[in-house]
Design a protein around this motif. Structure first.
Motif, PDB file in Angstrom:
ATOM      1  N   LEU A 174      88.604   0.961  85.287  1.00  0.00           N
ATOM      2  CA  LEU A 174      88.668   1.983  86.331  1.00  0.00           C
ATOM      3  C   LEU A 174      87.282   2.358  86.835  1.00  0.00           C
ATOM      4  CD1 LEU A 174      91.456   4.341  84.931  1.00  0.00           C
ATOM      5  CD2 LEU A 174      91.618   2.786  86.888  1.00  0.00           C
ATOM      6  N   GLU A 196      86.013  -0.155  89.184  1.00  0.00           N
ATOM      7  CA  GLU A 196      86.687  -0.222  90.477  1.00  0.00           C
ATOM      8  C   GLU A 196      86.373   0.958  91.378  1.00  0.00           C
ATOM      9  OE1 GLU A 196      90.692  -2.539  88.794  1.00  0.00           O
ATOM     10  OE2 GLU A 196      90.741  -0.390  89.259  1.00  0.00           O
ATOM     11  N   ARG A 197      86.068   2.123  90.767  1.00  0.00           N
ATOM     12  CA  ARG A 197      85.865   3.336  91.558  1.00  0.00           C
ATOM     13  C   ARG A 197      84.612   4.073  91.099  1.00  0.00           C
ATOM     14  NH1 ARG A 197      91.134   6.672  90.639  1.00  0.00           N
ATOM     15  NH2 ARG A 197      92.111   5.006  89.439  1.00  0.00           N
ATOM     16  N   PRO A 198      84.035   4.900  91.972  1.00  0.00           N
ATOM     17  CA  PRO A 198      82.893   5.720  91.547  1.00  0.00           C
ATOM     18  C   PRO A 198      83.278   6.643  90.398  1.00  0.00           C
ATOM     19  CG  PRO A 198      83.093   5.730  93.941  1.00  0.00           C
ATOM     20  CD  PRO A 198      84.339   5.079  93.407  1.00  0.00           C
ATOM     21  N   GLU A 242      85.423   9.689  91.005  1.00  0.00           N
ATOM     22  CA  GLU A 242      86.798   9.486  91.462  1.00  0.00           C
ATOM     23  C   GLU A 242      87.731   9.027  90.346  1.00  0.00           C
ATOM     24  OE1 GLU A 242      86.948   6.970  94.873  1.00  0.00           O
ATOM     25  OE2 GLU A 242      85.429   8.120  95.975  1.00  0.00           O
ATOM     26  N   VAL A 243      87.228   8.981  89.124  1.00  0.00           N
ATOM     27  CA  VAL A 243      88.054   8.599  87.972  1.00  0.00           C
ATOM     28  C   VAL A 243      88.200   9.821  87.069  1.00  0.00           C
ATOM     29  CG1 VAL A 243      88.281   7.106  85.949  1.00  0.00           C
ATOM     30  CG2 VAL A 243      87.249   6.207  88.058  1.00  0.00           C
ATOM     31  N   ASP A 298      93.652   9.771  84.918  1.00  0.00           N
ATOM     32  CA  ASP A 298      93.776   8.393  85.400  1.00  0.00           C
ATOM     33  C   ASP A 298      93.655   7.410  84.237  1.00  0.00           C
ATOM     34  OD1 ASP A 298      93.980   9.254  88.047  1.00  0.00           O
ATOM     35  OD2 ASP A 298      91.805   9.146  88.354  1.00  0.00           O
ATOM     36  N   ARG A 358      81.718  -5.563  88.175  1.00  0.00           N
ATOM     37  CA  ARG A 358      81.566  -4.229  88.761  1.00  0.00           C
ATOM     38  C   ARG A 358      81.049  -3.230  87.736  1.00  0.00           C
ATOM     39  NH1 ARG A 358      87.087  -3.634  92.447  1.00  0.00           N
ATOM     40  NH2 ARG A 358      86.621  -5.330  93.920  1.00  0.00           N
TER      41      ARG A 358
END
Length: 219
Positions: free
Chosen positions: A28, A31-33, A36-37, A41, A107
């Motif tokens: 996670l 995939e996201r900043p 934003e996690v 989640d 990533r």
């Protein structure tokens, strides 16, 4: 009519559950900043209660820092699987292992080398420095040396400087596409061979190389 019993979820041991949470969180965060996690989640992705994340890792920030530490630390296994043979062969295999590792978690690795989402503070700097030092230790172990040996601290520092080039080359390859994987492999493996074969012996000798002679006049 199917009389087979319904499948049941296998009960995971604590270490397995912890690794499952870690893996889901790493995916996670890759995939996201960071902002934003949420822990909710992560819990949903791992199929666990949110409190279990706090139990194993503490806060979201502490979990993220653990992910950064692991992403940037070369494990001892990477040394143990190196083939026997020449320095060139071992250096080539070591860089192949590293590039495979980076590819598998691209990533997250890129986020780890520049963890801007949580800000920089003494704790973040300590974790990054520790990861660099431990990774440099693995390089020393691969050539039969140790930070505890004479000039070990100097050799570790030289490898950490090389590590800065490793991260820069990785970004050129993965972010900017200005270098191919083959070119990064060539750059890093040749540099590592030079480091170990030429730079290390000079440092271990304990005598700084003589400065170049001044030019006589102008060309």
């Amino acid at each position: 009519m199917n009389t087979e019993p319904a499948p049941r979820w296998r009960r995971l041991e604590p270490d397995e559950r912890k690794e499952q949470i870690y893996a889901c969180a790493a995916q996670l965060f890759g995939e996201r900043p960071y902002s934003e996690v949420s822990t909710s989640d992560i819990a949903a992705a791992a199929g666990v209660a949110r409190g279990l994340i706090n139990h194993y890792f503490g806060t979201k920030r502490e979990l993220y820092l653990e992910i950064i530490r692991r992403a940037l630390t070369v494990p001892r296994l990477a040394v143990e699987i190196l083939p026997e043979g020449s320095l060139e062969r071992r250096a080539s295999a070591a860089i192949d292992w590293f590039l495979d590792m980076v590819t598998s978690q691209e990533r997250m690795w890129l986020a780890a080398i520049a963890p801007e989402g949580i800000g920089r503070d003494p704790e973040v700097d300590r974790i990054l420095d520790q990861a660099d030092r431990e990774s440099a230790d693995r390089v020393l172990e691969a050539v039969g040396l140790s930070r505890e040996s004479e000039f070990g601290n100097e050799l570790n520092a030289v490898v950490r400087a090389f590590g800065g080039m490793v991260k820069a080359a990785g970004r050129e390859w993965l972010v900017h596409a200005s270098l191919t994987r083959a070119q990064v492999h060539l750059l890093l493996s040749k540099s590592l061979v030079t480091l170990v074969g030429e730079i290390f012996p000079v440092i271990q000798d304990g005598t700084p190389p003589a400065p170049p002679s001044p030019r006589q006049g102008r060309d």
